[in-house]
Design an enzyme around this catalytic site. Structure first.
Site, PDB file in Angstrom:
ATOM      1  N   LYS A 116       0.895  -1.181  -0.031  1.00 27.49           N
ATOM      2  CA  LYS A 116      -0.244   0.049  -0.025  1.00 27.49           C
ATOM      3  C   LYS A 116       0.771   1.291  -0.030  1.00 27.49           C
ATOM      4  O   LYS A 116       0.332   2.303  -0.606  1.00 27.49           O
ATOM      5  CB  LYS A 116      -1.126  -0.055   1.220  1.00 27.49           C
ATOM      6  CG  LYS A 116      -1.846  -1.365   1.305  1.00 27.49           C
ATOM      7  CD  LYS A 116      -2.754  -1.608   0.107  1.00 27.49           C
ATOM      8  CE  LYS A 116      -3.234  -3.011   0.137  1.00 27.49           C
ATOM      9  NZ  LYS A 116      -3.951  -3.510  -1.209  1.00 27.49           N
ATOM     10  N   GLU A 200      -2.332   7.999   7.748  1.00 21.57           N
ATOM     11  CA  GLU A 200      -3.231   8.791   7.026  1.00 21.57           C
ATOM     12  C   GLU A 200      -4.219   9.583   7.695  1.00 21.57           C
ATOM     13  O   GLU A 200      -4.463   9.120   8.829  1.00 21.57           O
ATOM     14  CB  GLU A 200      -4.349   7.738   6.077  1.00 21.57           C
ATOM     15  CG  GLU A 200      -3.627   7.163   4.744  1.00 21.57           C
ATOM     16  CD  GLU A 200      -4.454   6.348   4.194  1.00 21.57           C
ATOM     17  OE1 GLU A 200      -4.168   5.979   2.981  1.00 21.57           O
ATOM     18  OE2 GLU A 200      -5.515   6.189   4.624  1.00 21.57           O
ATOM     19  N   HIS A 235     -15.631  -4.607   8.135  1.00 23.01           N
ATOM     20  CA  HIS A 235     -14.996  -4.839   6.841  1.00 23.01           C
ATOM     21  C   HIS A 235     -15.454  -5.920   5.870  1.00 23.01           C
ATOM     22  O   HIS A 235     -14.543  -6.154   5.033  1.00 23.01           O
ATOM     23  CB  HIS A 235     -13.475  -4.805   6.926  1.00 23.01           C
ATOM     24  CG  HIS A 235     -12.956  -3.711   8.058  1.00 23.01           C
ATOM     25  ND1 HIS A 235     -13.185  -2.341   7.702  1.00 23.01           N
ATOM     26  CD2 HIS A 235     -12.553  -3.586   9.259  1.00 23.01           C
ATOM     27  CE1 HIS A 235     -12.773  -1.625   8.663  1.00 23.01           C
ATOM     28  NE2 HIS A 235     -12.142  -2.460   9.519  1.00 23.01           N
ATOM     29  N   ARG A 292      -8.131  -8.058  -8.804  1.00 17.52           N
ATOM     30  CA  ARG A 292      -8.616  -9.347  -9.105  1.00 17.52           C
ATOM     31  C   ARG A 292     -10.171  -9.064  -9.479  1.00 17.52           C
ATOM     32  O   ARG A 292     -10.603  -7.854  -9.176  1.00 17.52           O
ATOM     33  CB  ARG A 292      -8.704 -10.116  -7.851  1.00 17.52           C
ATOM     34  CG  ARG A 292      -9.465  -9.261  -6.621  1.00 17.52           C
ATOM     35  CD  ARG A 292      -9.866 -10.072  -5.469  1.00 17.52           C
ATOM     36  NE  ARG A 292     -10.969  -9.395  -4.744  1.00 17.52           N
ATOM     37  CZ  ARG A 292     -10.634  -8.473  -3.835  1.00 17.52           C
ATOM     38  NH1 ARG A 292      -9.129  -8.242  -3.479  1.00 17.52           N
ATOM     39  NH2 ARG A 292     -11.488  -7.981  -3.041  1.00 17.52           N
TER      40      ARG A 292
HETATM   41  C1  MV4 Z   1      -9.779   4.525   6.220  1.00 16.62           C
HETATM   42  C2  MV4 Z   1     -10.898   5.160   6.978  1.00 16.62           C
HETATM   43  C3  MV4 Z   1     -11.070   6.611   7.264  1.00 16.62           C
HETATM   44  N1  MV4 Z   1      -9.785   7.325   6.900  1.00 16.62           N
HETATM   45  N2  MV4 Z   1      -8.707   5.428   6.121  1.00 16.62           N
HETATM   46  C4  MV4 Z   1     -11.349   0.009   6.166  1.00 16.62           C
HETATM   47  C5  MV4 Z   1     -10.822  -0.951   5.375  1.00 16.62           C
HETATM   48  C6  MV4 Z   1      -9.815  -0.487   4.480  1.00 16.62           C
HETATM   49  N3  MV4 Z   1      -9.859  -0.782   3.115  1.00 16.62           N
HETATM   50  C7  MV4 Z   1      -9.587   1.277   4.777  1.00 16.62           C
HETATM   51  N4  MV4 Z   1     -10.687   1.238   5.590  1.00 16.62           N
HETATM   52  C8  MV4 Z   1     -10.901   2.562   5.989  1.00 16.62           C
HETATM   53  N5  MV4 Z   1      -9.668   3.442   5.775  1.00 16.62           N
HETATM   54  C9  MV4 Z   1      -8.830   6.778   6.171  1.00 16.62           C
HETATM   55  N6  MV4 Z   1      -7.775   7.469   6.205  1.00 16.62           N
HETATM   56  C10 MV4 Z   1     -12.269   4.393   6.930  1.00 16.62           C
HETATM   57  C11 MV4 Z   1     -11.895   3.132   6.717  1.00 16.62           C
HETATM   58  C12 MV4 Z   1     -13.182   2.288   7.093  1.00 16.62           C
HETATM   59  C13 MV4 Z   1     -13.893   1.714   5.863  1.00 16.62           C
HETATM   60  C14 MV4 Z   1     -13.507   1.809   4.807  1.00 16.62           C
HETATM   61  C15 MV4 Z   1     -14.500   1.365   3.611  1.00 16.62           C
HETATM   62  C16 MV4 Z   1     -15.425   0.310   3.791  1.00 16.62           C
HETATM   63  C17 MV4 Z   1     -15.972   0.626   5.148  1.00 16.62           C
HETATM   64  C18 MV4 Z   1     -15.020   1.038   6.370  1.00 16.62           C
HETATM   65  C19 MV4 Z   1     -15.452   0.962   7.766  1.00 16.62           C
HETATM   66  C20 MV4 Z   1     -14.727   1.515   8.769  1.00 16.62           C
HETATM   67  C21 MV4 Z   1     -13.445   1.975   8.328  1.00 16.62           C
END
Ligand code: MV4
Length: 502
Positions: A116, A200, A235, A292
């Protein structure tokens, strides 16, 4: 040209991939573990080979055994589906080295996007917006503090080898930084064998919106518009839809252009997905790329009218894309509900077991992608997702009404399922109004649960009414002294007793 294709996967996605193969005149090879001896993908394939014991580490993750089967069966290509080896760059490389076509992007693209930190750097260079944060991996606690003071709290500390929420920590106060950093590092080290982390800015109530990409080996790259994936629990996505209720034509064009730029930055070919976080002011940030085929690809297929698996195979065959960006249009609205063998009543505990009875919905605008049949035992070893319901409607409301109809028609017994939970999502005002973000399930949790209980009570009342009618008919023809016998002959006597509290 690919004549025989091995599917290195199981469950609904293995069947889904084989369906496109059949339509393309390509022979299919299945691989299976002990738990999957009688699985549908084994029966559907032209040939099937046993590859090991039930745990994935001894079967579906065994690169050596899968390559061996590909050679033995004369398969010229391997489709990895999703999960398992699908985002394993070393496996893609191994296929290439062995002269087998890997249905997916280059090992380089998988490796670059899988890390990442490298992915973020590559996006910054390509001019794709990323979440404000660190450019390099965090080398020390002191460095972490410097970066955090620059971007401001709250922040997320994330594992570079992670994704999908693993090895992630939120930090609200400076006093939490050191323990969050150590926690994220050790989780990342044990889960991925790599403790590199980055920081981040925390985006507080984001939408999760992703763009489907298709790219051929001649540099032609297009997007098939977006999917709204904000309805998720821990998630794990639960409902996806396209178009996103949040999207505007201008935003779609801008994000689509950046999604294509993101793919081009790693010379991408094949099908892939660019994930974005989108805030309430419609600022968007690259989050990660999935290299994918994804679980939720069918809603895009339905609205855009493209068979994504067929395109993957054509691209792997070295054919140019047959669609130009200006020919891609969204028609109507599509929603997918993921059905899990989980018990919503019991904190969504997996509920493996033998499928007793199954009635799947049909009719206009309905697709079910599954692998169940009556008598099949859902193994405990793999993902608890057992089926996907995909509907289409001319409008969003028509799609919601249709989803309610098909959820009511769907009957699965033998295992507990999330069907009732999905029914209540379709009734939740925030969902119906399209007014939701990634906090939807927590925000509406009490409503979702009480709606479920309410539906269950209605069912119980209907069942008791039917039982009373059954008894009163018997009373006319049989001696009433036989009450106990009749009572116990009722097919769902346990549920009646529970509902009547006797
Ligand atoms: C974040 C975020 C808020 N701010 N990054 C969760 C899974 C991973 N793919 C990244 N995720 C998140 N990253 C920053 N800088 C909030 C989440 C997140 C989230 C993202 C997508 C779908 C559902 C989620 C549920 C909780 C937190």
């Amino acid at each position: 040209m690919i004549k025989k294709l091995l599917v290195a996967n199981r469950g609904e996605i293995a069947v889904r991939v084989m369906r496109s193969c059949k339509e393309m005149g390509i022979k299919t090879v299945a691989v299976y573990s002990d738990a999957d001896r009688k699985a549908k993908h084994v029966r559907y394939a032209d040939e099937a080979y046993y590859i090991g014991a039930s745990p994935s580490s001894e079967s579906y993750l065994r690169k050596d055994k899968i390559i061996e089967v590909a050679k033995k069966s004369g398969a010229d290509a391997i489709h990895p589906g999703y999960g398992f080896l699908s985002e394993n760059g070393d496996f893609a490389q191994l296929c290439e080295d062995e002269g087998i076509i890997f249905i997916g992007p280059s090992p380089y693209a998988i490796h670059t996007m899988g890390d990442k930190i490298t992915a973020r750097q590559t996006m910054m260079e390509a001019g794709v917006p990323v979440v404000p944060g660190s450019k390099e991996k965090i080398s020390s606690e002191k460095r972490a503090m410097e970066v955090i003071r620059q971007i401001g709290l709250p922040v997320m500390i994330k594992a570079s080898a992670g994704g999908g929420g693993k090895g992630m920590r939120m930090v609200k106060e400076e006093s939490e930084v050191i323990s969050a950093l150590r926690g994220a590092r050790s989780e990342a080290k044990s889960a991925f064998g790599d403790d590199a982390v980055y920081v981040e800015k925390y985006i507080s109530s984001p939408h999760h919106i992703e763009f489907q990409i298709l790219a051929d080996k001649f540099g032609n790259t297009i997007h098939l518009c977006e999917r709204e994936c904000s309805v998720q629990r821990r998630h794990q996505k639960v409902v996806e839809e396209t178009p996103s209720p949040l999207m505007t034509a201008e935003l779609r064009e801008k994000m689509g252009r950046d999604a294509v730029a993101a793919a081009k930055a790693v010379n991408y070919y094949g099908a892939g997905t660019i994930e974005f976080l989108v805030d309430d002011d419609l600022n968007y940030y690259f989050l990660e790329m999935n290299t994918r085929l994804q679980v939720e690809h069918p809603i895009t297929e339905r609205v855009v009218g493209v068979d994504i698996v067929r395109e993957q195979i054509n691209i792997a065959n070295g054919l140019p894309l047959t669609y130009a960006q200006d020919k891609i249009r969204q028609r109507g609205h599509s929603i997918e509900c993921r059905i899990y063998a989980e018990d919503p009543e019991n904190n969504f505990m997996p509920s493996p077991g033998i499928i007793k009875e199954i009635v799947e919905p049909l009719g206009l605008g309905v697709r079910t992608d599954g692998y169940m049949y009556e008598g099949f035992e859902i193994p405990i070893f793999y993902d608890p997702m057992i089926s996907k319901l995909i509907v289409w409607g001319e409008t969003r409301m028509e799609a919601i009404m249709r989803m309610r109809r098909v959820l009511d028609e769907y009957k699965i017994s033998g295992v507990k399922t999330s069907l009732s939970f999905l029914r209540s999502i379709m009734e939740t005002p925030d969902f119906v109004e399209g007014n939701y973000n990634t906090h939807f399930i927590e925000k509406n949790f009490d409503f979702l649960m009480s709606k479920r209980n309410c539906d269950k009570h209605c069912e119980d009342i209907a069942m008791i009414a039917a039982f009373v009618e059954y008894l009163s008919k018997l009373e006319k023809t049989q001696p009433t002294t036989q009450f106990d016998v009749y009572f116990n002959k009722w097919k769902d006597v346990g549920r009646i007793k529970a509902a009547m509290r006797i």
